[in-house]
Enzyme design. Structure first.
Site, short mmCIF file in Angstrom:
data_model
loop_
_atom_site.label_atom_id
_atom_site.label_comp_id
_atom_site.label_asym_id
_atom_site.label_seq_id
_atom_site.Cartn_x
_atom_site.Cartn_y
_atom_site.Cartn_z
N GLY A 67 0.83 -1.14 0.06
CA GLY A 67 -0.10 -0.14 -0.14
C GLY A 67 0.90 1.28 0.07
O GLY A 67 2.03 1.23 -0.17
N ASN A 68 0.35 2.17 0.16
CA ASN A 68 1.25 3.61 0.43
C ASN A 68 0.36 4.63 1.32
O ASN A 68 -0.85 4.27 1.73
CB ASN A 68 1.14 4.09 -1.26
CG ASN A 68 -0.08 4.59 -1.77
OD1 ASN A 68 -1.02 5.32 -1.51
ND2 ASN A 68 -0.35 3.82 -2.75
#
Ligand code: CTP
Length: 393
Positions: free
Chosen positions: A205-206
């Site tokens: 993810g980020n």
């Protein structure tokens, strides 16, 4: 941006939630004054509302306590924005015919700025043809209405009439637009960071929270647009926003492609992962041992570039989140992805991602960059949408 907000409380059971709304508005940096009817006092106390708003509450009892100043007129002058919450069928009816028989209706009659209505009542009272006609009449007169939600009512059953959740009311207040500058426009927005699955419990993810994209969707809806928000985030949205929840880049791409042909403006604010694991395990992966683990990654299609290559009449807007060489990197993306506008912002510690404010530079082909100084994301969203209207013109 500090706003002077007048909160007008009328006599419905949902009034017991208003102190929490007032507290949230004060915490967000607004100044709040509360006005309440006698009927509201059966549901929430004046002392509670005075404490959370840090100011005396205006009521029919104290309106003339200071004869040297006309309290309802002074308040109408002070306010930037008035919110009737909860609005009962009785007060809605009085407002629709311009009555001024108590401190709430009198102050509102003396106020010419933006007026917001948050009705909450029994489902039959809400659906009553007279109530509906009164609400329609107020909308024609410029009132903005947050319709009641469907859910559990104080009567003990589920139906329409419930006051929307407080974060939705806060969003309604924060995104209100003085002019409906996007009426008739269809807008697609993506928001949030994608999650590329490794196995059922892990993903790549980020740090994108989805706040900027969600603010764009809400402000566009508040400005009269028909909005579809394709998002990985679960942030509050206005009821008129169509939300399509997605998790990874592939699902976001499918949803975007299905929506894109019918829109006028597409804004890709999502932080889409550039790579996904080649294989997604259907079971939780076991520890690999001391040698470490190598994940094979495949490149994701660039959704924005696909829109740039296939657009017909649409205005296509991209984002560029950069830690360095902001303008050079963002200008290269504008050209490569054939976007009509690129919103460039710095990201990194305390900047951009997951913050309530943003500072951006707008880049359009053959135009000088336009810098928007740091402001709440809702303010930045309104500025971006107005700029898009200029690009279209
Ligand atoms: N974007 C997209 N699809 C991708 C990657 C990015 O649609 N697979 C869009 C984003 O929504 C954003 C813009 O492209 O509007 C720029 O995203 P960014 O991650 O900054 O750019 P990249 O092209 O991935 O470049 P890099 O990561 O190399 O900086």
């Amino acid at each position: 941006m500090t706003q002077h907000i007048g909160i007008f409380v009328t006599g419905g059971i949902a009034a017991y939630k208003v102190p929490l709304l007032v507290r949230a508005l004060v915490r967000a940096g607004n100044e709040v004054r509360v006005v309440m009817t006698d009927a509201a006092k059966a549901f929430v106390t004046e002392a509670t509302l005075a404490t959370v708003s840090k100011a005396a509450v205006l009521t029919d009892r104290n309106e003339f306590a200071q004869p040297e100043h006309v309290a309802h007129v002074a308040l109408a002058h002070w306010m930037d924005l008035a919110v009737v919450v909860p609005a009962t069928a009785n007060t809605i009816a009085k407002l629709a015919v311009g009555m001024a028989d108590n401190v709430v209706t009198t102050t509102l009659l003396a106020f010419s700025g933006p007026k917001l209505l948050v009705p909450a009542m029994n489902d039959q009272m809400w659906l009553n043809a007279q109530t509906q006609a009164n609400v329609a009449h107020l909308q024609q007169a410029g009132w903005q209405v947050l319709p009641p939600a469907t859910g559990f009512l104080a009567e003990g059953y589920a139906a329409v009439g419930r006051m929307p959740d407080l974060p939705v009311i806060e969003t309604f207040i924060a995104t209100v637009q003085p002019v409906a500058f996007l009426t008739g426009q269809r807008v697609l927005v993506t928001a949030g960071g994608t999650r590329e699955r490794i196995d059922p419990v892990r993903y790549i993810g980020n740090d994108s929270s989805g706040q900027m994209g969600t603010a764009l969707a809400n402000v566009a809806a508040a400005a009269g647009a028909e909005v579809t928000l394709i998002t990985t985030a679960t942030l509050p949205t206005l009821p008129q926003v169509t939300v399509v929840p997605v998790a990874d880049a592939a699902a976001m791409r499918t949803a975007v492609q299905a929506t894109f042909p019918a829109v006028d403006i597409a804004i890709m604010a999502a932080a889409v992962a550039d790579y996904r694991p080649v294989e997604q395990a259907d079971h939780k992966l076991k520890k690999h041992g001391a040698d470490g683990l190598t994940l094979a990654l495949a490149q994701n299609p660039d959704i924005l570039a696909e829109l740039g290559a296939t657009k017909t009449h649409q205005v296509v807007v991209g984002f560029a989140a950069e830690t360095n060489d902001l303008l050079a990197n963002a200008t290269a993306k504008l050209t490569k992805k054939r976007a009509d506008l690129l919103v460039a912002n710095r990201v990194g510690a305390g900047l951009g991602f997951n913050q309530p404010t943003n500072a951006v530079t707008l880049l359009a082909p053959d135009q000088a960059p336009v810098a928007l100084p740091e402001a709440p994301k809702v303010t930045i969203a309104a500025q971006i949408l107005r700029h898009i209207q200029q690009v279209r013109a």
